[in-house]
Design an enzyme around this catalytic site. Structure first.
Site, PDB file in Angstrom:
ATOM      1  N   GLU A 169       0.786  -1.126   0.027  1.00  0.00           N
ATOM      2  CA  GLU A 169       0.153   0.091  -0.057  1.00  0.00           C
ATOM      3  C   GLU A 169       1.034   1.324   0.138  1.00  0.00           C
ATOM      4  O   GLU A 169       1.956   0.997   0.667  1.00  0.00           O
ATOM      5  CB  GLU A 169      -1.014  -0.084   1.256  1.00  0.00           C
ATOM      6  CG  GLU A 169      -1.693   1.257   1.344  1.00  0.00           C
ATOM      7  CD  GLU A 169      -2.814   1.205   2.313  1.00  0.00           C
ATOM      8  OE1 GLU A 169      -2.825   0.421   3.223  1.00  0.00           O
ATOM      9  OE2 GLU A 169      -3.666   2.088   2.215  1.00  0.00           O
ATOM     10  N   ASN A 173     -12.085  -3.270   0.595  1.00  0.00           N
ATOM     11  CA  ASN A 173     -11.156  -3.548   1.545  1.00  0.00           C
ATOM     12  C   ASN A 173     -11.328  -4.053   2.897  1.00  0.00           C
ATOM     13  O   ASN A 173     -11.751  -5.112   3.060  1.00  0.00           O
ATOM     14  CB  ASN A 173      -9.914  -2.099   1.745  1.00  0.00           C
ATOM     15  CG  ASN A 173      -9.094  -2.492   2.666  1.00  0.00           C
ATOM     16  OD1 ASN A 173      -8.310  -3.423   2.556  1.00  0.00           O
ATOM     17  ND2 ASN A 173      -8.961  -1.432   3.487  1.00  0.00           N
ATOM     18  N   GLU A 174     -11.507  -3.044   3.624  1.00  0.00           N
ATOM     19  CA  GLU A 174     -12.073  -3.002   5.000  1.00  0.00           C
ATOM     20  C   GLU A 174     -13.204  -2.871   5.297  1.00  0.00           C
ATOM     21  O   GLU A 174     -13.471  -1.811   6.055  1.00  0.00           O
ATOM     22  CB  GLU A 174     -10.902  -2.542   5.959  1.00  0.00           C
ATOM     23  CG  GLU A 174     -10.403  -3.273   7.169  1.00  0.00           C
ATOM     24  CD  GLU A 174      -9.199  -2.557   7.959  1.00  0.00           C
ATOM     25  OE1 GLU A 174      -9.283  -1.558   8.133  1.00  0.00           O
ATOM     26  OE2 GLU A 174      -8.214  -3.405   8.332  1.00  0.00           O
ATOM     27  N   CYS A 199      -6.580   0.790   2.820  1.00  0.00           N
ATOM     28  CA  CYS A 199      -7.628   2.087   2.680  1.00  0.00           C
ATOM     29  C   CYS A 199      -7.510   2.839   1.524  1.00  0.00           C
ATOM     30  O   CYS A 199      -8.324   3.645   1.477  1.00  0.00           O
ATOM     31  CB  CYS A 199      -7.372   2.722   4.236  1.00  0.00           C
ATOM     32  SG  CYS A 199      -7.860   1.767   5.685  1.00  0.00           S
TER      33      CYS A 199
HETATM   34  O1  AHR Z   1      -1.912  -1.426   6.529  1.00  0.00           O
HETATM   35  C1  AHR Z   1      -2.448  -0.360   7.187  1.00  0.00           C
HETATM   36  C2  AHR Z   1      -4.212  -0.136   7.078  1.00  0.00           C
HETATM   37  O2  AHR Z   1      -4.492  -0.911   8.021  1.00  0.00           O
HETATM   38  C3  AHR Z   1      -4.620  -0.695   5.621  1.00  0.00           C
HETATM   39  O3  AHR Z   1      -4.692   0.517   5.022  1.00  0.00           O
HETATM   40  C4  AHR Z   1      -6.014  -0.928   6.333  1.00  0.00           C
HETATM   41  O4  AHR Z   1      -6.485  -1.825   5.509  1.00  0.00           O
HETATM   42  C5  AHR Z   1      -6.028  -1.306   7.458  1.00  0.00           C
HETATM   43  O5  AHR Z   1      -6.591  -0.497   8.236  1.00  0.00           O
END
Ligand code: AHR
Length: 654
Positions: A48, A370-371, A239
């Site tokens: 990321e 993603n989350e 994220c």
């Molecule tokens: O790895 C850092 C963050 O942790 C990522 O962007 C997210 O998916 C998680 O909350």
């Protein structure tokens, strides 16, 4: 007589008790009985653009805000020379993707220039060659652009010139060589001569990049990834996929094609943490989806793109796309599959071919969301899945289970994923080292028939410390190793796993711990990196059971174990973790296969100090050492150091 017998029996009992305590436990490995294949994707990477992992990190561009598109157009630049009003003008050309450029106007012929500070400086090595480039257009008068590398105190350590400008926009290139090493160097561009010159995309790359691709990636950082022999690489996050709001979400189509036409986007980590503000954090997308696919191919990893599901980050705005307006988002997934796998005659396949890769990238895995959590996610995912499964049954679509590895939301999402028949579910855990130890058996009871597990983001979070790298303690890495034996043992249901995040720039991070730390010149592998690498480079092909007293070794006497066979090399691979403060012994009893003669090669990662960590200054505090264990007969006894992770490769007779 009776008394004597009783005394004798009591003595015997104590002797046996003492013996039982002294006798090491036996780990019985059924080497002739593979339980499940280890997926080639098992151990992978999570990338990321957080902590300046892309711009200011793996993307080797040294100039920050090269096209003057940051919210403050001259952020990262400092004017030099005698300034009068109008000398430096930021013009907005209304060009859709890259609207701004800089007009330098020297009507009196005095030199005027600009210094770019780079990403917390520029990493320059003595004798290294650099590629400078600029888009420029000559106004009235004739002019020369002087290009100079400055060391951290402003002394010129490399120079070149560009001239002969046309009145139309054109790209100009020049080379320069540095005479000094400096991690905080700068770049000065100076308009010399009377006239007007307009400039854009001011760029400087080291010539030495990964695979020597022009204007490519930092070779030392990519090498660290390649060394892990990862099974997959997940990108672009995290994220960052979601954005604070939908407008700033990651849109892959804006990251492909000519670099100068890729529209800059704010990086969501720019403003995420008030105590770690990074106002100069943007995404130039010089590292875009084409480059990600290429990187995956280079390092032999399956690409795993994660796409937005019509939701912005739920920790932020949680902006939602209405359920009846998801088509463009679904189309983005379909078009991405065409970009990666389509023939060069298709619209998106042609773009891939035009960018230099006529052959498909053979994309097999795609994550949707993603989350995310709650009904908002499930309602959207259902709509995505209906179209995607129908159009692309050959692709494994990955669904999510939210930010926590347990609780109401997690249970709800898993239930829904099962009902939706999602093939793989992404789990995230950023928890204490103790949690990791307690969860080494987590997957022993997971349903083998349901969706497979992708442990897509995890890291043991240890306590604070002074240095950037200081949370990557040996304690955290050891706890991860213990949990990973549980992932490996359950390879039947766990198909992929990746530590997160991957990179941290020591001068510009927002989140830690991270797997690999770097500054402008150096890179350091954390103890956690070595744990990951030992697992991924010793994965084996099939898991075999490794039991003590008929049970998996998952915390009894502070020991953890897993075992695989490697049918390619005909070896048994045993991973052993001792989290006790004292050494331990363990007998290895191999059933079903005979072992070869000679010695066993061991890779041992250990340190008596659980707070130990590797840093840019001291990179080798915790690194694997090779040891040999001489075999005497069929019996193998491991002597495990206190706080240690050991990987043993044992040759098997064919
Ligand atoms: O790895 C850092 C963050 O942790 C990522 O962007 C997210 O998916 C998680 O909350």
């Amino acid at each position: 007589m009776k008394l004597k017998l009783s005394i004798l029996l009591i003595c015997l009992f104590f002797v046996m008790l003492i013996q039982a305590q002294v006798q090491p436990k036996s780990l019985v490995v059924k080497a002739g009985n593979p339980v499940a294949p280890i997926q080639p994707t098992m151990w992978g990477l999570f990338f990321e653009d957080i902590n300046f992992a892309a711009d200011g990190g793996i993307y080797a561009e040294l100039v920050k805000n090269r096209s003057f598109e940051f919210y403050k157009p001259l952020m990262g630049w400092k004017k030099t020379g005698e300034e009068y009003v109008g000398q430096f003008q930021i013009i907005n050309s209304q060009n859709e993707n890259n609207p701004r450029f800089l007009r330098l106007e020297s009507l009196q012929g005095k030199e005027l220039g600009l210094i770019n500070e780079g990403f917390r400086g520029m990493g320059i090595t003595s004798g290294e060659s650099f590629n400078f480039s600029v888009f420029a257009r000559q106004g009235e008068g004739a002019s020369t652009l002087k290009v100079e590398l400055l060391d951290s105190v402003g002394v010129v350590i490399g120079k070149t010139e560009v001239n002969g400008f046309s009145t139309n926009w054109k790209k100009y290139e020049a080379k320069l060589v540095s005479t000094k090493t400096d991690s905080k160097a700068k770049l000065r561009v100076t308009l010399s001569g009377k006239g007007v010159l307009e400039i854009d995309m001011v760029s400087l790359f080291p010539e030495n990049t990964w695979k020597n691709r022009k204007n490519g990636l930092r070779a030392d950082l990519v090498q660290k990834l390649a060394d892990m022999k990862p099974g997959f690489i997940r990108f672009p996050g995290g994220c960052i996929v979601e954005g604070h709001e939908l407008e700033t979400r990651y849109q892959w189509k804006k990251t492909v094609g000519n670099v100068e036409d890729r529209q800059l986007n704010i990086n969501r980590w720019n403003t995420e943490f008030p105590h770690k503000n990074a106002p100069d954090y943007f995404q130039s997308y010089g590292l875009g989806f084409y480059e990600y696919f290429l990187l995956a191919e280079d390092i032999g990893a399956e690409p795993l793109p994660i796409l937005n599901c019509g939701m912005a980050c739920q920790f932020n705005s949680c902006e939602l796309v209405p359920l009846d307006a998801l088509d463009p988002y679904i189309q983005d997934v379909l078009d991405l599959i065409e970009f990666a796998n389509g023939a060069a005659t298709t619209k998106w396949g042609k773009l891939r071919a035009d960018m230099g890769h006529p052959a498909p990238f053979n994309l097999k895995l795609v994550g949707v969301g993603n989350e995310q959590w709650g009904t908002q996610y499930v309602d959207r995912l259902k709509i995505f899945m209906k179209v995607l499964n129908e159009k692309h049954p050959e692709i494994i679509f990955v669904g999510g289970s939210g930010p926590s590895p347990d609780g109401k939301d997690f249970d709800y999402l898993w239930k829904e994923m099962r009902e939706l028949k999602v093939k793989m579910v992404d789990e995230h855990y950023y928890r204490s080292p103790e949690w990791f130890l307690q969860n080494a058996s987590r997957y022993d009871s997971y349903d083998r028939k349901g969706p497979k597990v992708f442990a897509g983001e995890y890291a043991a979070h240890d306590k604070d410390g002074k240095d950037s790298e200081s949370r990557n303690t040996w304690k955290s890495a050891l706890a991860e190793a213990a949990l990973m034996t549980g992932l490996e043992r359950n390879a039947e249901v766990v198909h992929m796993a990746s530590y997160a995040p991957l990179f941290g720039n020591v001068d510009a991070w927002q989140w830690r711990p991270d797997l690999i730390w770097f500054d402008n010149l150096k890179v350091v592998a954390t103890p956690n990196y070595y744990v990951q690498k030992l697992f991924s480079t010793n994965a084996g092909t099939d898991v075999v059971s490794a039991l003590v007293d008929g049970k998996p070794l998952a915390g009894q006497d502070s020991l953890y174990a897993s075992s695989t066979i490697d049918s390619n090399t005909s070896e048994l691979v045993v991973k052993l973790v001792n989290v006790a403060k004292k050494p331990a012994s363990l007998n290895l009893l191999i059933e079903g296969r005979k072992i070869g003669a000679g010695e066993i090669s061991l890779q041992v990662l250990t340190n008596a100090n659980l707070a130990a960590y590797n840093s840019i200054g001291k990179p080798e505090v915790v690194t694997p050492v090779e040891r040999k264990l001489k075999l005497s007969g069929e019996k193998i006894v491991f002597s495990l150091d206190a706080n240690s992770f050991t990987v043993a490769r044992i040759a098997l007779k064919k």
